[in-house]
Design a protein around this motif. Structure first.
Motif, PDB file in Angstrom:
ATOM      1  N   ARG A 271       0.725  -0.984  -0.149  1.00 15.80           N
ATOM      2  CA  ARG A 271       0.067  -0.023  -0.106  1.00 15.80           C
ATOM      3  C   ARG A 271       0.957   1.238   0.034  1.00 15.80           C
ATOM      4  N   GLY A 276      -1.864   7.594  -6.895  1.00 17.70           N
ATOM      5  CA  GLY A 276      -3.174   6.530  -7.266  1.00 17.70           C
ATOM      6  C   GLY A 276      -3.386   6.880  -8.728  1.00 17.70           C
ATOM      7  N   SER A 323      -7.905   1.791  -5.794  1.00 15.01           N
ATOM      8  CA  SER A 323      -7.040   3.206  -5.950  1.00 15.01           C
ATOM      9  C   SER A 323      -8.053   4.328  -5.943  1.00 15.01           C
ATOM     10  N   GLY A 328      -3.527   7.319  -3.403  1.00 11.96           N
ATOM     11  CA  GLY A 328      -2.577   6.382  -3.124  1.00 11.96           C
ATOM     12  C   GLY A 328      -3.432   5.035  -3.746  1.00 11.96           C
ATOM     13  N   ALA A 329      -2.736   3.953  -3.676  1.00  8.08           N
ATOM     14  CA  ALA A 329      -2.981   2.626  -4.311  1.00  8.08           C
ATOM     15  C   ALA A 329      -2.691   1.452  -3.321  1.00  8.08           C
ATOM     16  N   THR A 330      -3.479   0.360  -3.451  1.00  7.61           N
ATOM     17  CA  THR A 330      -3.042  -0.803  -2.582  1.00  7.61           C
ATOM     18  C   THR A 330      -3.205  -1.824  -3.756  1.00  7.61           C
ATOM     19  N   ALA A 359      -3.763  -2.869 -11.545  1.00  8.09           N
ATOM     20  CA  ALA A 359      -2.993  -1.675 -10.802  1.00  8.09           C
ATOM     21  C   ALA A 359      -2.096  -0.971 -11.872  1.00  8.09           C
TER      22      ALA A 359
END
Length: 362
Positions: A271, A276, A323, A328-330, A359
């Motif tokens: 994460r 993002g 995201s 942000g993004a996970t 992703a």
């Protein structure tokens, strides 16, 4: 319809047709045959009912013996018709299924051959490209080291661009080779300490971390059954992406590597609190050369996450992401070949891990 139920109705209809010879009474034979077939009976039930009717009944008066016998035979043939049709249909379906199966086998072989040739071509061309790139890079660096004093500012800038381009192409070649090898090499499953593996992956990113102000944490990760070298590449690529795309995040870039235990097994995640991406673009994610961010803004080859997906899939797992732009993004992934080991006890990530099997590319 059981055999005792069939006989009275069959006998009545048989003798009615023998007496009248009408198409209406003959149609009753086909109805009896269809009903018997639908009830799961075979043609022997019809034959038994027919011969019992002949034994227990008597031809109607006024109908010649020869005509009576002819009509009785026709009634039996009509009653057996649905069974004959069903058999022919089944035989035809069996032939079609066999032909489809043969076609599928042929197509599968063709696809395997094409994939093998494509992987061989990719592997060979990558090796050939690497040799040429090393020559370009070597000569450009020689110019910089030995003749820098003879180069004006514009010439020096051009040489630096050559070196940068050659290094970028070399990185792409390395990623293409890794992508080809991810399919070619057999899985060497062993017990892998993910906590240790993640720390080794971070160690390979020291140069990237040195120029990044990142708060990186690794929660207690379990041990699993996996191919150590391939899974290490997954962590390297995901962590590298997280560092890259969280660059400049305020008040500070954060990257977290952890896991959670779900009803369907272990879920691992990386994460970040970076730029993002728009989930509406998720269809392009984890595909080679599909980039959601411009190369001028974020460096990368566009192959890294395609390699992640390939490795995870080879382990029988799934990979996906969540995201929002600016939040942000996970990145999540699972491994079907999960081994014993205590998870961290966390419950992070989406309730439904199928949100977006993608992703941002890197």
């Amino acid at each position: 319809m059981s055999e005792p139920d069939l006989h009275p109705g069959y006998s009545e209809s048989l003798w009615a047709y023998v007496a009248m010879g009408s198409e209406e009474t003959l149609a009753r034979a086909r109805e009896l045959g269809k009903a018997s077939l639908q009830a799961g009976q075979n043609s022997s039930y019809i034959a038994t009912a027919h011969f019992k009717s002949l034994q227990t009944g008597s031809p109607p008066q006024g109908v010649a013996v020869g005509l009576s016998s002819e009509r009785a035979s026709r009634f039996l043939i009509e009653a057996l018709g649905p069974f004959s049709n069903a058999r022919h249909q089944l035989e035809e379906m069996s032939r079609e299924l066999a032909e489809m199966n043969d076609t599928l086998i042929d197509r599968t072989r063709e696809l395997e051959t094409a994939n093998g040739e494509l992987e061989t071509f990719s592997y060979s061309i990558s090796h050939d490209l690497r040799t040429s790139l090393q020559a370009v890079l070597g000569f450009a660096q020689t110019l910089t080291v030995r003749h820098s004093q003879n180069l004006d500012a514009e010439a020096s800038r051009c040489v630096e661009m050559i070196i940068k381009g050659a290094r970028g192409m070399n990185d792409l070649v390395d990623d293409l080779l890794a992508l080809a090898q991810a399919n070619r090499l057999p899985l060497n499953l062993e017990s892998v300490d993910l906590d240790l593996l993640a720390r080794e992956a971070v160690g390979e990113l020291e140069q990237q971390l040195a120029v990044s102000d990142v708060d990186l944490t690794i929660d207690g990760l379990p041990a699993v059954a996996a191919d150590r070298s391939l899974l290490k590449r997954v962590f390297v690529n995901l962590i590298s992406n997280a560092i890259k795309f969280s660059r400049g995040a305020q008040p500070r870039a954060r990257v977290e590597i952890g896991s959670s235990r779900r009803s369907k097994g272990l879920v691992l995640f990386v994460r970040d609190n970076g730029v993002g991406f728009d989930m509406g673009q998720s269809g392009r994610l984890f595909k080679a050369f599909q980039r959601l961010h411009g190369g001028a803004e974020f460096e990368g080859t566009g192959v890294g996450l395609a390699l992640v997906a390939r490795i995870v899939e080879r382990h029988g797992g799934r990979v996906w992401a969540e995201s929002e732009p600016g939040k942000g993004a996970t990145f999540y992934f699972t491994l079907a070949a999960e081994g014993a080991g205590a998870a961290s006890g966390r419950d992070d990530g989406p309730a439904d891990p199928g949100c977006a099997e993608s992703a941002s590319s890197g």
